[in-house]
Design a protein around this motif. Structure first.
Motif, PDB file in Angstrom:
ATOM      1  N   THR A  67       0.836  -1.189   0.000  1.00  0.00           N
ATOM      2  CA  THR A  67       0.000   0.000   0.000  1.00  0.00           C
ATOM      3  C   THR A  67       0.876   1.246   0.000  1.00  0.00           C
ATOM      4  O   THR A  67       2.038   1.206   0.430  1.00  0.00           O
ATOM      5  CB  THR A  67      -0.922   0.038   1.227  1.00  0.00           C
ATOM      6  OG1 THR A  67      -0.110   0.176   2.408  1.00  0.00           O
ATOM      7  CG2 THR A  67      -1.743  -1.230   1.322  1.00  0.00           C
ATOM      8  N   LYS A  68       0.315   2.333  -0.475  1.00  0.00           N
ATOM      9  CA  LYS A  68       1.076   3.585  -0.486  1.00  0.00           C
ATOM     10  C   LYS A  68       1.456   3.999   0.929  1.00  0.00           C
ATOM     11  O   LYS A  68       2.569   4.482   1.173  1.00  0.00           O
ATOM     12  CB  LYS A  68       0.271   4.687  -1.171  1.00  0.00           C
ATOM     13  CG  LYS A  68       1.033   6.000  -1.282  1.00  0.00           C
ATOM     14  CD  LYS A  68       0.314   6.998  -2.165  1.00  0.00           C
ATOM     15  CE  LYS A  68      -0.948   7.520  -1.526  1.00  0.00           C
ATOM     16  NZ  LYS A  68      -1.533   8.652  -2.282  1.00  0.00           N
ATOM     17  N   MET A  69       0.557   3.802   1.889  1.00  0.00           N
ATOM     18  CA  MET A  69       0.837   4.189   3.266  1.00  0.00           C
ATOM     19  C   MET A  69       2.005   3.386   3.835  1.00  0.00           C
ATOM     20  O   MET A  69       2.811   3.908   4.610  1.00  0.00           O
ATOM     21  CB  MET A  69      -0.406   4.015   4.132  1.00  0.00           C
ATOM     22  CG  MET A  69      -1.526   4.992   3.817  1.00  0.00           C
ATOM     23  SD  MET A  69      -0.969   6.724   3.828  1.00  0.00           S
ATOM     24  CE  MET A  69      -0.458   6.886   5.539  1.00  0.00           C
ATOM     25  N   SER A  70       2.131   2.121   3.445  1.00  0.00           N
ATOM     26  CA  SER A  70       3.256   1.329   3.941  1.00  0.00           C
ATOM     27  C   SER A  70       4.573   1.845   3.386  1.00  0.00           C
ATOM     28  O   SER A  70       5.618   1.759   4.037  1.00  0.00           O
ATOM     29  CB  SER A  70       3.069  -0.148   3.578  1.00  0.00           C
ATOM     30  OG  SER A  70       3.173  -0.359   2.180  1.00  0.00           O
ATOM     31  N   LEU A  71       4.535   2.413   2.175  1.00  0.00           N
ATOM     32  CA  LEU A  71       5.752   2.960   1.564  1.00  0.00           C
ATOM     33  C   LEU A  71       6.246   4.171   2.342  1.00  0.00           C
ATOM     34  O   LEU A  71       7.466   4.405   2.446  1.00  0.00           O
ATOM     35  CB  LEU A  71       5.452   3.333   0.114  1.00  0.00           C
ATOM     36  CG  LEU A  71       6.632   3.355  -0.866  1.00  0.00           C
ATOM     37  CD1 LEU A  71       7.259   1.982  -0.973  1.00  0.00           C
ATOM     38  CD2 LEU A  71       6.153   3.832  -2.234  1.00  0.00           C
ATOM     39  N   TYR A  72       5.322   4.953   2.886  1.00  0.00           N
ATOM     40  CA  TYR A  72       5.703   6.147   3.629  1.00  0.00           C
ATOM     41  C   TYR A  72       6.460   5.817   4.915  1.00  0.00           C
ATOM     42  O   TYR A  72       7.065   6.706   5.519  1.00  0.00           O
ATOM     43  CB  TYR A  72       4.466   6.989   3.958  1.00  0.00           C
ATOM     44  CG  TYR A  72       3.934   7.761   2.783  1.00  0.00           C
ATOM     45  CD1 TYR A  72       4.732   8.701   2.130  1.00  0.00           C
ATOM     46  CD2 TYR A  72       2.631   7.570   2.323  1.00  0.00           C
ATOM     47  CE1 TYR A  72       4.248   9.420   1.049  1.00  0.00           C
ATOM     48  CE2 TYR A  72       2.136   8.282   1.243  1.00  0.00           C
ATOM     49  CZ  TYR A  72       2.952   9.205   0.615  1.00  0.00           C
ATOM     50  OH  TYR A  72       2.465   9.914  -0.462  1.00  0.00           O
ATOM     51  N   ARG A  73       6.428   4.577   5.359  1.00  0.00           N
ATOM     52  CA  ARG A  73       7.213   4.189   6.526  1.00  0.00           C
ATOM     53  C   ARG A  73       8.704   4.190   6.210  1.00  0.00           C
ATOM     54  O   ARG A  73       9.542   4.227   7.108  1.00  0.00           O
ATOM     55  CB  ARG A  73       6.782   2.795   7.007  1.00  0.00           C
ATOM     56  CG  ARG A  73       5.349   2.715   7.500  1.00  0.00           C
ATOM     57  CD  ARG A  73       4.947   1.299   7.864  1.00  0.00           C
ATOM     58  NE  ARG A  73       5.823   0.752   8.888  1.00  0.00           N
ATOM     59  CZ  ARG A  73       6.446  -0.424   8.802  1.00  0.00           C
ATOM     60  NH1 ARG A  73       6.320  -1.160   7.713  1.00  0.00           N
ATOM     61  NH2 ARG A  73       7.183  -0.862   9.793  1.00  0.00           N
ATOM     62  N   TYR A  74       9.044   4.140   4.905  1.00  0.00           N
ATOM     63  CA  TYR A  74      10.444   4.089   4.472  1.00  0.00           C
ATOM     64  C   TYR A  74      10.901   5.394   3.828  1.00  0.00           C
ATOM     65  O   TYR A  74      12.024   5.838   4.030  1.00  0.00           O
ATOM     66  CB  TYR A  74      10.637   2.956   3.461  1.00  0.00           C
ATOM     67  CG  TYR A  74      10.293   1.587   3.983  1.00  0.00           C
ATOM     68  CD1 TYR A  74      11.280   0.749   4.493  1.00  0.00           C
ATOM     69  CD2 TYR A  74       8.979   1.127   3.974  1.00  0.00           C
ATOM     70  CE1 TYR A  74      10.965  -0.508   4.969  1.00  0.00           C
ATOM     71  CE2 TYR A  74       8.654  -0.128   4.449  1.00  0.00           C
ATOM     72  CZ  TYR A  74       9.653  -0.944   4.951  1.00  0.00           C
ATOM     73  OH  TYR A  74       9.338  -2.195   5.427  1.00  0.00           O
ATOM     74  N   VAL A  75      10.023   5.984   3.008  1.00  0.00           N
ATOM     75  CA  VAL A  75      10.359   7.193   2.252  1.00  0.00           C
ATOM     76  C   VAL A  75       9.257   8.212   2.485  1.00  0.00           C
ATOM     77  O   VAL A  75       8.075   7.915   2.223  1.00  0.00           O
ATOM     78  CB  VAL A  75      10.483   6.886   0.741  1.00  0.00           C
ATOM     79  CG1 VAL A  75      10.881   8.143  -0.020  1.00  0.00           C
ATOM     80  CG2 VAL A  75      11.485   5.768   0.498  1.00  0.00           C
ATOM     81  N   PRO A  76       9.577   9.423   2.958  1.00  0.00           N
ATOM     82  CA  PRO A  76       8.532  10.376   3.341  1.00  0.00           C
ATOM     83  C   PRO A  76       7.763  10.997   2.187  1.00  0.00           C
ATOM     84  O   PRO A  76       6.678  11.536   2.393  1.00  0.00           O
ATOM     85  CB  PRO A  76       9.294  11.442   4.125  1.00  0.00           C
ATOM     86  CG  PRO A  76      10.705  11.335   3.671  1.00  0.00           C
ATOM     87  CD  PRO A  76      10.924   9.889   3.344  1.00  0.00           C
ATOM     88  N   GLY A  77       8.298  10.952   0.967  1.00  0.00           N
ATOM     89  CA  GLY A  77       7.591  11.583  -0.138  1.00  0.00           C
ATOM     90  C   GLY A  77       8.279  11.339  -1.466  1.00  0.00           C
ATOM     91  O   GLY A  77       9.340  10.711  -1.546  1.00  0.00           O
ATOM     92  N   LYS A  78       7.669  11.868  -2.529  1.00  0.00           N
ATOM     93  CA  LYS A  78       8.181  11.638  -3.875  1.00  0.00           C
ATOM     94  C   LYS A  78       9.557  12.266  -4.081  1.00  0.00           C
ATOM     95  O   LYS A  78      10.419  11.685  -4.752  1.00  0.00           O
ATOM     96  CB  LYS A  78       7.193  12.184  -4.909  1.00  0.00           C
ATOM     97  CG  LYS A  78       7.636  11.938  -6.344  1.00  0.00           C
ATOM     98  CD  LYS A  78       6.605  12.426  -7.339  1.00  0.00           C
ATOM     99  CE  LYS A  78       7.099  12.236  -8.764  1.00  0.00           C
ATOM    100  NZ  LYS A  78       6.096  12.695  -9.765  1.00  0.00           N
ATOM    101  N   ALA A  79       9.776  13.458  -3.535  1.00  0.00           N
ATOM    102  CA  ALA A  79      11.072  14.117  -3.714  1.00  0.00           C
ATOM    103  C   ALA A  79      12.196  13.262  -3.154  1.00  0.00           C
ATOM    104  O   ALA A  79      13.269  13.118  -3.773  1.00  0.00           O
ATOM    105  CB  ALA A  79      11.062  15.491  -3.049  1.00  0.00           C
TER     106      ALA A  79
END
Length: 235
Positions: free
Chosen positions: A57-69
């Motif tokens: 899920t996209k939310m799980s990705l935010y646990r590793y990388v805070p954003g697109k930049a």
């Protein structure tokens, strides 16, 4: 965010503080993003697309990388790889090899041309490219500022040729454009004699712009270095 980006690029890399045991890695996330950018361009990249590619899920990705930049910064650091080892030749051959290698990086990942512009924090590998080029000019009667300017000049030339190569849509579109221009010059060549002569000559040696430009830049540096040596006080 700047502190977070510093940690992502330069470490240390702490594991996520909450939730189950990590199922992803920064390298895996970056490579998923690279796959999207390589095939579809940087505009197609999103956290959602990367998450879907990884089966998360996209939310799980935010646990590793805070954003697109931050994701793009990680992708740059992964895609650019380490700079080539210096050759055994002189400073000119080392900078020539460096320029050719940098062009190949842009050729493999054209989106890097968009991702490496403007003020930004570079990672260890990208910084090492600058270090490698500067080292080739050690002891050459150039100031630190002049050596940096020389590296910027070389990299700008490489980027310009890579941009042209990308914009031409590889060989097909460029070949069509050249054919059209040849047709125009056959009919109106008397109005543009210098261009007609240049195009005739260029047809025998196309794709040499990268090497030609690098050699001319190095010629200028060599002339400057020789002048500095001649101006040294004797005694």
């Amino acid at each position: 965010m700047a502190d977070e980006l510093m940690r992502l690029l330069w470490g240390p890399h702490p594991q996520p503080r909450r939730g189950p045991r990590p199922a992803l890695s920064l390298d895996g996330i970056a490579r998923a993003g690279i796959g999207i950018a390589d095939s579809e361009g940087l505009a197609a990249l999103s956290m959602q697309r990367v998450a879907e590619l990884l089966g998360k899920t996209k939310m799980s990705l935010y646990r590793y990388v805070p954003g697109k930049a931050e994701l793009v910064a990680l992708m740059v650091e992964t895609a650019i790889t380490a700079p080539p080892e210096p050759s055994a030749g002189d400073w000119r051959s080392r900078l020539t090899d460096w320029s050719q290698a940098l062009f190949q990086v842009f050729a493999r990942h054209p989106w890097l041309l968009d991702a490496t512009v403007g003020p930004r924090l570079m990672g260890p590998k990208e910084t090492a490219w600058t270090e490698r080029a500067l080292t080739a000019l050690d002891g050459k009667d150039l100031t630190g500022s002049e050596r940096l300017d020389a590296v910027v000049l070389l990299s700008s030339h490489v980027r310009g040729i890579a941009q042209h190569s990308r914009a031409s849509g590889a060989k097909g579109a460029e070949a069509q454009l050249i054919a059209a221009l040849d047709s125009v010059l056959r009919e109106h060549g008397d109005d543009y004699p210098s261009l007609r002569t240049a195009m005739t000559s260029a047809a025998e040696g196309r794709d040499q712009a990268l090497t030609f430009g690098v050699e001319r830049i190095l010629d200028g540096l060599e002339a400057l270095i020789a002048r500095r040596v001649a101006q040294r006080p004797r005694g």
